[in-house]
Write an enzyme that holds these catalytic residues in place. Structure first.
Site, PDB file in Angstrom:
ATOM      1  N   CYS A 193     -24.152  -3.437  30.286  1.00  0.00           N
ATOM      2  CA  CYS A 193     -24.230  -2.321  31.241  1.00  0.00           C
ATOM      3  C   CYS A 193     -25.533  -1.531  31.131  1.00  0.00           C
ATOM      4  O   CYS A 193     -26.373  -1.575  32.028  1.00  0.00           O
ATOM      5  CB  CYS A 193     -23.044  -1.382  31.027  1.00  0.00           C
ATOM      6  SG  CYS A 193     -21.494  -2.149  31.460  1.00  0.00           S
TER       7      CYS A 193
HETATM    8  N1  LIG Z   1     -18.139  -4.866  29.565  1.00  0.00           N
HETATM    9  C1  LIG Z   1     -18.209  -3.585  29.845  1.00  0.00           C
HETATM   10  O1  LIG Z   1     -18.175  -2.729  28.961  1.00  0.00           O
HETATM   11  C2  LIG Z   1     -18.328  -3.092  31.272  1.00  0.00           C
HETATM   12  C3  LIG Z   1     -18.120  -1.723  31.514  1.00  0.00           C
HETATM   13  C4  LIG Z   1     -18.216  -1.251  32.803  1.00  0.00           C
HETATM   14  C5  LIG Z   1     -18.547  -2.121  33.846  1.00  0.00           C
HETATM   15  N2  LIG Z   1     -18.757  -3.455  33.593  1.00  0.00           N
HETATM   16  C6  LIG Z   1     -19.083  -4.309  34.735  1.00  0.00           C
HETATM   17  O2  LIG Z   1     -17.930  -5.091  35.057  1.00  0.00           O
HETATM   18  C7  LIG Z   1     -18.326  -6.379  35.501  1.00  0.00           C
HETATM   19  C8  LIG Z   1     -17.653  -7.434  34.624  1.00  0.00           C
HETATM   20  O3  LIG Z   1     -18.131  -7.274  33.297  1.00  0.00           O
HETATM   21  P1  LIG Z   1     -17.387  -7.928  32.053  1.00  0.00           P
HETATM   22  O4  LIG Z   1     -17.984  -7.303  30.842  1.00  0.00           O
HETATM   23  O5  LIG Z   1     -15.914  -7.876  32.242  1.00  0.00           O
HETATM   24  O6  LIG Z   1     -17.892  -9.438  32.178  1.00  0.00           O
HETATM   25  P2  LIG Z   1     -17.274 -10.701  31.427  1.00  0.00           P
HETATM   26  O7  LIG Z   1     -18.360 -11.709  31.379  1.00  0.00           O
HETATM   27  O8  LIG Z   1     -16.594 -10.284  30.171  1.00  0.00           O
HETATM   28  O9  LIG Z   1     -16.145 -11.202  32.438  1.00  0.00           O
HETATM   29  C9  LIG Z   1     -16.406 -11.730  33.679  1.00  0.00           C
HETATM   30  C10 LIG Z   1     -15.429 -12.873  33.962  1.00  0.00           C
HETATM   31  O10 LIG Z   1     -15.661 -13.351  35.270  1.00  0.00           O
HETATM   32  C11 LIG Z   1     -15.499 -14.763  35.263  1.00  0.00           C
HETATM   33  N3  LIG Z   1     -16.177 -15.300  36.436  1.00  0.00           N
HETATM   34  C12 LIG Z   1     -17.496 -15.537  36.639  1.00  0.00           C
HETATM   35  N4  LIG Z   1     -17.702 -15.999  37.872  1.00  0.00           N
HETATM   36  C13 LIG Z   1     -16.500 -16.055  38.479  1.00  0.00           C
HETATM   37  C14 LIG Z   1     -16.058 -16.467  39.756  1.00  0.00           C
HETATM   38  N5  LIG Z   1     -16.926 -16.880  40.686  1.00  0.00           N
HETATM   39  N6  LIG Z   1     -14.748 -16.404  40.021  1.00  0.00           N
HETATM   40  C15 LIG Z   1     -13.865 -15.982  39.103  1.00  0.00           C
HETATM   41  N7  LIG Z   1     -14.208 -15.586  37.864  1.00  0.00           N
HETATM   42  C16 LIG Z   1     -15.513 -15.634  37.560  1.00  0.00           C
HETATM   43  C17 LIG Z   1     -16.087 -15.185  33.932  1.00  0.00           C
HETATM   44  O11 LIG Z   1     -15.613 -16.450  33.534  1.00  0.00           O
HETATM   45  C18 LIG Z   1     -15.596 -14.058  33.020  1.00  0.00           C
HETATM   46  O12 LIG Z   1     -14.352 -14.354  32.424  1.00  0.00           O
HETATM   47  C19 LIG Z   1     -19.847  -6.409  35.452  1.00  0.00           C
HETATM   48  O13 LIG Z   1     -20.350  -6.057  36.700  1.00  0.00           O
HETATM   49  C20 LIG Z   1     -20.171  -5.317  34.448  1.00  0.00           C
HETATM   50  O14 LIG Z   1     -21.451  -4.753  34.683  1.00  0.00           O
HETATM   51  C21 LIG Z   1     -18.636  -3.956  32.328  1.00  0.00           C
END
Ligand SMILES: NC(=O)c1ccc[n+]([C@@H]2O[C@H](COP(=O)([O-])OP(=O)(O)OC[C@H]3O[C@@H](n4cnc5c(N)ncnc54)[C@H](O)[C@@H]3O)[C@@H](O)[C@H]2O)c1
Length: 440
Positions: free
Chosen positions: A281
């Site tokens: 992030c």
């Molecule tokens: N991790 C954090 O602390 C956090 C906090 C706030 C916001 N975010 C935002 O949330 C979003 C997700 O982050 P995250 O940390 O959960 O990522 P992550 O990588 O942990 O999870 C994302 C998931 O999406 C799946 N994926 C990818 N492409 C896909 C598709 N086409 N169809 C279905 N599934 C698919 C991946 O396999 C993975 O399991 C990002 O935009 C991130 O910036 C993350």
């Protein structure tokens, strides 16, 4: 039926399904954000389907085996056993769903431009199985305008009309992995829709499972909220990192300065210096904003500057290690350097963008013999080769120990006893006094 009656009918049917928990909830992307969200809706009594492209993740969810630190398997497994939560790689499951939250990654390209490919591919799949009466909410962090300019046209190709036949919102995800006090359920949820009816549907949906919902007037406002929050953090960390560089140069203890400043009961909020930014992030999201504003002719100068200063911190840590080893008559080349903690922050297992990787690589390139300990990370890839974690006791044989991530379970008192030399980038050894400690 007149248009307004049609709107009212679609809206009423979905509202009623949400209110009496008959709405079938879908979460696309079961990572750090998506899995906790899926669990909250399942706990609230909804039937939840997670869709992820990863066979491994869907298999583990269906086995009740959690891979996200904040969700113990003891919480996940009963929901799976009760039939409240299941996972699949098959997007045709969307045909049966009433709501979909999109929680896929939004990384940066090498050029620091947004990589929208995950949002685009998941929305293409959703569009193939789209139907009237659905609520779709984008949660992935992104630039202002994404929901209206990128997602809406993809869903509108169906011929369905937003605010009438379906509902589309953006809601920023604020989850803070490893935070025991604030988790998905009690972090206020901001939501903004393409129309007033969309916002209201999003508000109603989240308020079934989460403690507080904050509706805003548009998707762009909701998208911008997340970027303000993360830019605020990135810039303040940049400021305090620059303070650390200045204090180091003039021989002042920056940690003592911050602690004293933090006694001011108003107008000050402490941020702490460190080895650099990490995670999916803070190092990334502000560049989504600067990319967007550059197109509008405005340079985001604070963001670029903070990005530069934060990016220098791993180099500063390496300079500190070099200086500390020099003082005891050893060059980095050939010295054994042990890094404590490689996850990007305390008590989690996430290595994404972790500054520890830069610190290890820079030290290795200078000829240091590097090793690491981390209770959450069994191994990592460094310059294409795998480095396995070493036991914490390796500190006694190292010429220098570098604390990069201050995990709570590390034995800090033992470390001070056993190590020969310590560079502490997190003030983890606050209260310990020893000539062998060098602080950032
Ligand atoms: N991790 C954090 O602390 C956090 C906090 C706030 C916001 N975010 C935002 O949330 C979003 C997700 O982050 P995250 O940390 O959960 O990522 P992550 O990588 O942990 O999870 C994302 C998931 O999406 C799946 N994926 C990818 N492409 C896909 C598709 N086409 N169809 C279905 N599934 C698919 C991946 O396999 C993975 O399991 C990002 O935009 C991130 O910036 C993350």
């Amino acid at each position: 039926m007149s248009d307004s009656l049609a709107v009212a009918a679609t809206q009423k049917i979905l509202e009623q399904k949400i209110l009496d928990r008959r709405a079938r909830v879908g979460i696309v992307g079961l990572g750090y954000v998506g899995l906790p969200l899926a669990v909250e809706f399942a706990r609230a009594g909804f039937s939840v389907t997670g869709i992820d492209i990863s066979e491994e993740k869907t298999r583990r969810v269906n086995a009740g085996d959690s891979y996200v630190g904040d969700i113990p398997s003891s919480v996940l497994a009963p929901l799976v056993e009760a039939g409240k939560l299941r996972a699949t790689t098959d997007f045709s499951a969307a045909l049966e769903l009433d709501t979909i939250n999109i929680c896929v990654p939004t990384p940066l390209r090498k050029t620091k431009d947004p990589d929208m490919s995950f949002i685009v591919s998941s929305c293409q799949e959703i569009a193939r199985h789209f139907h009237a009466g659905m609520l779709v909410i984008l949660e992935s962090t992104t630039y202002p305008g994404t929901t209206d300019e990128l997602v809406l046209p993809m869903l509108s190709k169906s011929g369905l009309e937003v605010g009438r036949d379906f509902f589309l919102c953006f809601s920023p995800e604020r989850v803070d992995p490893g935070n025991p006090k604030y988790q998905t359920v009690n972090i206020p949820k901001v939501v903004g829709g393409c129309t007033a009816a969309c916002t209201e549907m999003g508000r109603l949906f989240y308020s079934q499972a989460l403690e507080r919902v904050v509706p805003v007037s548009s998707t762009q406002v909701a998208e911008m909220v997340k970027l303000l929050e993360n830019t605020f953090r990135m810039i303040n960390i940049g400021l305090v990192n620059e303070m650390a560089l200045m204090c180091d140069r003039i021989g002042v203890d920056v940690w003592e300065v911050i602690d004293a400043a933090a006694t001011k009961p108003f107008g000050f909020m402490p941020f702490y210096p460190g080895p650099g930014l990490g995670g999916h992030c803070i190092p990334i999201d502000p560049f989504y904003l600067s990319w967007k504003t550059r197109q509008a002719g405005i340079e985001a100068r604070f963001i670029e500057l903070a990005g530069y200063i934060n990016g220098q911190m791993p180099h500063f840590v390496v300079d500190k290690v070099q200086g500390a080893l020099n003082d005891v008559g050893k060059p980095v080349k050939g010295s054994r350097i042990h890094v404590m903690g490689v996850a990007y922050k305390r008590d989690i297992d996430d290595l994404r963008e972790s500054p520890a990787l830069d610190v290890l690589l820079l030290l290795q390139r200078l000829g240091g013999i590097v090793s690491f300990s981390d209770p959450f990370v069994p191994s990592l890839k460094l310059d294409g080769t795998t480095l396995e974690a070493a036991p914490e006791t390796s500190v006694s044989s190292a010429d220098c120990v570098v604390i990069v991530t201050d995990h709570s379970s590390f034995d800090y008192a033992g470390l001070v006893d056993r190590a020969n030399l310590i560079v502490d980038t997190r003030n983890a050894l606050k209260g310990h006094t020893s000539k062998k400690i060098v602080r950032l």
